[in-house]
Design an enzyme around this catalytic site. Sequence first.
Site, mmCIF file in Angstrom:
data_model
loop_
_atom_site.group_PDB
_atom_site.id
_atom_site.type_symbol
_atom_site.label_atom_id
_atom_site.label_comp_id
_atom_site.label_asym_id
_atom_site.label_seq_id
_atom_site.Cartn_x
_atom_site.Cartn_y
_atom_site.Cartn_z
ATOM 1 N N ASP A 74 144.940 82.907 36.948
ATOM 2 C CA ASP A 74 144.231 83.329 38.153
ATOM 3 C C ASP A 74 142.817 82.753 38.201
ATOM 4 O O ASP A 74 142.264 82.336 37.175
ATOM 5 C CB ASP A 74 144.168 84.862 38.174
ATOM 6 C CG ASP A 74 144.033 85.438 39.565
ATOM 7 O OD1 ASP A 74 143.769 84.689 40.518
ATOM 8 O OD2 ASP A 74 144.194 86.669 39.707
ATOM 9 N N GLU A 99 147.959 91.880 48.598
ATOM 10 C CA GLU A 99 146.860 92.440 47.814
ATOM 11 C C GLU A 99 145.660 92.771 48.698
ATOM 12 O O GLU A 99 144.831 93.618 48.348
ATOM 13 C CB GLU A 99 146.446 91.479 46.706
ATOM 14 C CG GLU A 99 145.733 90.220 47.179
ATOM 15 C CD GLU A 99 145.260 89.360 46.021
ATOM 16 O OE1 GLU A 99 145.728 89.563 44.900
ATOM 17 O OE2 GLU A 99 144.416 88.475 46.252
#
Length: 673
Positions: A421, A476
């Site tokens: 990420d 998200e």
Amino acid sequence: MRNWMVLGMLALAGCCFFGENGKAPISAVSPDGKNEIRLWTNPLAYEVSRAGKVLVAKTEIGMKVDGKCLASGSACCAREEHRSGSVGSPVYKKAKVDMTGNEVLVGFGDWAIRLAARNDGVAYRFETKFPGEVTVDCEKAGFTLCPKAECYVNYNWFDFKGDPLQNSWESVTEKHLAGELKVPEGNIAYLPFVFKAADGTAVCVTESDLVDYPGWNLKNGEADKGVLFRGEFAKFPKKVAFCEGWGKYHLDPNTRLRSQKVLEREDFLVKTKGTRTFPWRCFQIGADASKLVESDLVWALATPNKAGDDKWIKPGKVAWDWWNAFDNLGEEKGCTTKGYERFIDFAAKNGVEYVIFDEGWSEKLNIWKYHPRVDVPHLIKYADERGVGIILWMAWAQVVGEEEKVASYFAKLGAKGFKVDFMDRDDAACVNFLWKFADACAKEHMLVDYHGMFKPTGMERAYPNVLNFEGIHGLEQTKWYTAKWDMMASDVKSYFVRMSAGPMDYTPGAMDNYPVGPKELYKGTHTNPGSIGTRCRQMAMMTLYFAPLQMLCDSPTKYEKNLECFKFMAETPVVWDDTIGLKGDPDTMCACARRKGDVWYAAGMTNADGRDYELDTSFLGAGLWKAEVFRDAADSDVTATHYVHEQGKSVKAGDKLAFKMAKGGGFVVKFTK
């Protein structure tokens, strides 16, 4: 040194010579005769058309290498090459990809332009045969549109130290007419970029085979005719720092934190091999937007498999902890050995292949130090004994520069892969990291999910162990939802825009569903998030959104209370044997049909408007089929969790199934013989 002009002369067949003025264009035409890309050589420029109608007007291109401009040629030779046959694609939206197409190599001595034309689009790229290493100073890459073209575009969401090319690639998609589309000062527009011509023809502009080179982004330019969107490329990093947040960074390489940010850049794009091919500039073309989902252009033009044997690669579903705040308990209560045993037991009981350990399993992001609350070696063994694989999240600052060490260590520990990420860049240094880590993981039989990065560019063909990419305004975002975002519209547009480039890590599957309306209707929190739109919308995304590592975002507790819906989602395939686009449009709704073996799934979802939809089942084969249906209930506009589940209806190919989708609604159907 090999010389393309000589090669073209030796080829004889398909060899054409052009005058010094280069006025006669050279073209590559698709096998069906509809798609064409034309090249002028002096100055270098291209044009894209379909059925004789110009889609991309004549636009100059070029590249500067070691100070030499590759932008025109006084003499050249074109050699035709024909592609045919099909290639197996085991981790893809189709079992086999038709490789049929026509290419033309236009040589200028020690450099060339290659044109490619397929029935699903066209592309061009530079190729060079210079000795040793070269410096690519810049590239001119853009496209010119009719001012009335309808464009679907994304801008960078934020920047770092005034650098828009450090970007999370996850903004909502906006619609503008080309003549009114002004990239804000200090911003960039990023790919994929979709536009529609007056006759409804849809084009997705993107790139393929991005290797050792920065990604292609856009700004406005000047054009004599039409509207020019010029290329914008990140220059190579000169000085970088490790960073915890966007405002806090330092230069200590021993404290890596979360990300790596560029503080200063060189005055060039990349130093690279002089003999190489450069990224394809791609134009996926569909008679209408619904056909973009069928395009294989990016995959077909990408580097073939470099990972070798891919039989060990196991796509699947994931029980994910972060979105639901560790079973809605919060990190301190849920990110524990006992908490993860709960996730593993749930996955094993319900046939879910993987569990992700997201942020929290390591102490202060340091992947070499487990958090005292999380016994990682025990949990990996515990999961393995139950047939569940563990995938470890990590910030890319923890991995960059130690790619082989990380892959080897955690492979020996028994983990099955990584979710990496916060890359948040697309300069050549970041691109090179992605390829290096993909290779290191393939050698160790480890899967990769590249979160926090730009769109895919075909790497998943070269390394099929790389299953997912983010670059999407995903679910998200409901953790910090703002009414400024029209997520219903963005979800639909993303199907046509972002997903045209390749698999996307949207992470669907919410069980707390809130109706479309004022912001106040949504009551989700960081520990108890939900989704906007209906339950059936979330279920439809499992078919609509292609992701070989598909997240089941919600908590075990909520899924256990909604097993009817959960089991259907958990059993939906994640890779497919065939994909067909169904009637839809970026402004209204999307729908597709996908086949796995002898089972078909069809799904659709709408934007914030309710909508009647007629599903044409002509894609089904002969004989009778049994349809299992999840559709919006009559009151789903008000109570978004309500749905209707129907089983046992007999259907034959060509039958029409009528659906009334609620605002933000959807449907999904499973067809079995």
